[in-house]
Design an enzyme around this catalytic site. Structure first.
Site, PDB file in Angstrom:
ATOM      1  N   ARG A   1      -6.632   5.313  -2.068  1.00 25.01           N
ATOM      2  CA  ARG A   1      -7.345   5.139  -3.341  1.00 25.01           C
ATOM      3  C   ARG A   1      -8.513   4.168  -3.157  1.00 25.01           C
ATOM      4  NH1 ARG A   1      -4.776   5.328  -8.577  1.00 25.01           N
ATOM      5  NH2 ARG A   1      -6.462   5.117 -10.037  1.00 25.01           N
TER       6      ARG A   1
ATOM      7  N   ASP B   1      -2.133  -6.857  -3.911  1.00 23.03           N
ATOM      8  CA  ASP B   1      -1.907  -6.591  -5.335  1.00 23.03           C
ATOM      9  C   ASP B   1      -0.710  -5.645  -5.487  1.00 23.03           C
ATOM     10  OD1 ASP B   1      -2.943  -4.142  -4.541  1.00 23.03           O
ATOM     11  OD2 ASP B   1      -4.684  -4.197  -5.875  1.00 23.03           O
TER      12      ASP B   1
ATOM     13  N   LEU C   1      -4.500  -3.622  -0.961  1.00 25.94           N
ATOM     14  CA  LEU C   1      -5.206  -3.530  -2.238  1.00 25.94           C
ATOM     15  C   LEU C   1      -5.161  -2.083  -2.710  1.00 25.94           C
ATOM     16  CD1 LEU C   1      -7.005  -5.664  -3.650  1.00 25.94           C
ATOM     17  CD2 LEU C   1      -8.926  -4.774  -2.347  1.00 25.94           C
ATOM     18  N   HIS C   2      -4.644  -1.828  -3.894  1.00 24.30           N
ATOM     19  CA  HIS C   2      -4.699  -0.439  -4.366  1.00 24.30           C
ATOM     20  C   HIS C   2      -4.581  -0.284  -5.876  1.00 24.30           C
ATOM     21  CE1 HIS C   2      -0.311  -0.960  -4.445  1.00 24.30           C
ATOM     22  NE2 HIS C   2      -0.310  -0.008  -5.340  1.00 24.30           N
ATOM     23  N   ARG C   3      -4.346  -1.388  -6.594  1.00 23.86           N
ATOM     24  CA  ARG C   3      -4.105  -1.231  -8.033  1.00 23.86           C
ATOM     25  C   ARG C   3      -5.331  -0.703  -8.752  1.00 23.86           C
ATOM     26  NH1 ARG C   3       1.234  -1.515  -9.682  1.00 23.86           N
ATOM     27  NH2 ARG C   3       2.253  -2.807  -8.134  1.00 23.86           N
TER      28      ARG C   3
END
Ligand code: UD1
Ligand code: UDP
Length: 377
Positions: free
Chosen positions: A238, A281, A205-207
């Protein structure tokens, strides 16, 4: 031919790796690798150069993290200086990050032909910085390398000159096929974190549009707590930063959620290969899941990788708690469907990098990379 390759973020090192390996095999191209420094922690950058046996970048601008405009402008001024000194015959930029746009913009303003690797993909989601970066870079480029017919058609619809497009497969497929066996032998990640093959789900997950919005991030993390299986979660820096900022670490205290730092490429391939389902993502990981024949749930409202959806091996579940949980349960109750189906890879045979290097050289030698080739003097 003197070629500058410009990159800066984790997925770019992976998609470039087979190209750089192939460039090492030809004496007709001298290549230099400029790293913008967008990613700088060793587990986001250095580890890939070591594991993939890539020569260290010739230049690192050490730009690091800041706001979009500031980061991109620092990159542009650094890249411009180097390009003015070095005057390469072409600049190659992969993907859709701020480093991609900075490289493309700097080179095109100096009338140096831009080669865009992984061009033409569209999510039509204008919240995404990646959509902006990819579109703009495509329209600055003189050679546009696409991974599928969908991407080629998008470019043609936007008026890009057909002869400037070169369609092959995806170099991330090349990279994973080149490294899958090595990962299997070398990596001990499953033992290190005490999980068994096919007895866990893998999550990344990082968007920005997921993790920078508290409600979306909370909704995703809530869903994890409703899933019975172990979930291995190598957490992007992030995301770590945002979980701390929103003070929502409590969602990750469930012992079934195994949160670890990002891992190197070989460990990650091993984690992907033996996962029951991949939840992500990421752009690259959707293709890697397909290549490794693992069903995928994409935690986004759209994807550039339409073929994965059309094949029925990837499903968009957004950030909605109930859709994520039911998506997992659906796959688990139909797992034999995935085990017995034919996974024909729409992104190539793993030999795309070789074709790309040959084509770059051939276009350069025949004058077809020149940006003034359509101007009548
Ligand atoms: C970038 C790309 C994204 C790509 C992703 C791959 C842009 C706009 N985004 O997103 O398209 O999918 O890389 O991973 O180019 N950080 C660290 N250490 C690092 C790098 C980042 O701690 O080595 C942290 C910093 O807090 C930083 C945050 O991660 O503020 C975001 O980094 P940034 O490079 O701006 O964007 P990514 O989310 O990594
Ligand atoms: N990856 C990795 N270690 C990790 C997570 C991802 O090596 O802990 C690799 C993964 O195999 C893929 C790439 O990083 O090749 C994907 O990068 P990311 O998801 O950061 O970016 P995106 O593809 O979304 O731009």
């Amino acid at each position: 031919m003197k070629l500058f390759v410009i990159s800066g973020a984790r997925p770019q090192f992976i998609k470039l790796s087979p190209i750089l390996q192939n460039l090492n095999l030809t004496s007709e191209i001298d290549y230099y690798h400029l790293h913008t420094g967008q990613h700088y922690d060793s587990y986001m950058s250095e580890v890939f150069f070591e594991e993939l046996d890539l020569k260290a970048p010739d230049i690192n601008l050490q730009v690091k993290s800041t706001k979009h405009g500031e980061q991109t402008s620092k990159m542009i001024s650094g890249i411009e200086e180097i390009l003015l000194q070095e005057r390469p015959d072409a600049v190659l930029v992969p993907g859709d990050t701020n480093s991609t746009l900075a490289g493309g913009l700097s080179a095109s303003k100096l009338q140096i032909p831009v080669i865009h690797l992984e061009s033409g993909l569209r999510s039509y989601d204008y919240r995404m910085p990646e959509e902006i970066n990819r579109r703009l870079t495509d329209h600055l480029s003189r050679m546009l390398i696409t991974t599928s017919q969908t991407a080629t058609k998008n470019l043609l619809n936007e008026g890009i000159e057909e002869s400037w497009i070169f369609q092959t497969g995806d170099t991330m497929v090349d990279a994973i096929l080149r490294n899958s066996e090595r990962a299997e032998t070398i990596s001990s990640i499953l033992e290190d974190i005490s999980v068994k093959k096919k007895e866990y789900l893998l999550l990344t997950l990082h968007r920005q549009e997921n993790v920078d919005i508290k409600e979306r991030l909370e909704s995703i993390l809530t869903s994890l707590n409703q899933i019975e299986q172990n979930i291995v979660f190598p957490m992007h820096p992030r995301t770590k930063k945002m979980v701390e900022k929103f003070d929502i670490q409590s969602y990750l205290t469930n012992e079934k959620i195994i949160t670890i730092d990002p891992v190197g490429y070989l460990d990650f391939i091993k984690l992907e290969k033996h996962a029951k389902i991949i939840l992500t993502d990421s752009g690259g990981i959707q293709k890697e899941a397909l290549t490794l024949e693992v069903p995928c749930l994409t935690l986004r409202d759209n994807t550039e990788w339409l073929e994965t959806i059309e094949m029925g091996v990837n499903k968009l579940v957004g950030a909605k708690e109930n859709l994520i949980v039911s998506g997992v349960n659906d796959i688990l109750s139909n797992i034999s469907k995935y085990e017995n189906m034919s996974w024909k890879n729409p992104y190539g045979d793993g030999l795309s990098s070789e074709k790309i290097v040959k084509e770059i050289l051939s276009r350069y030698n025949s004058g077809n990379l020149s940006i003034s080739s359509n101007i009548m003097l």
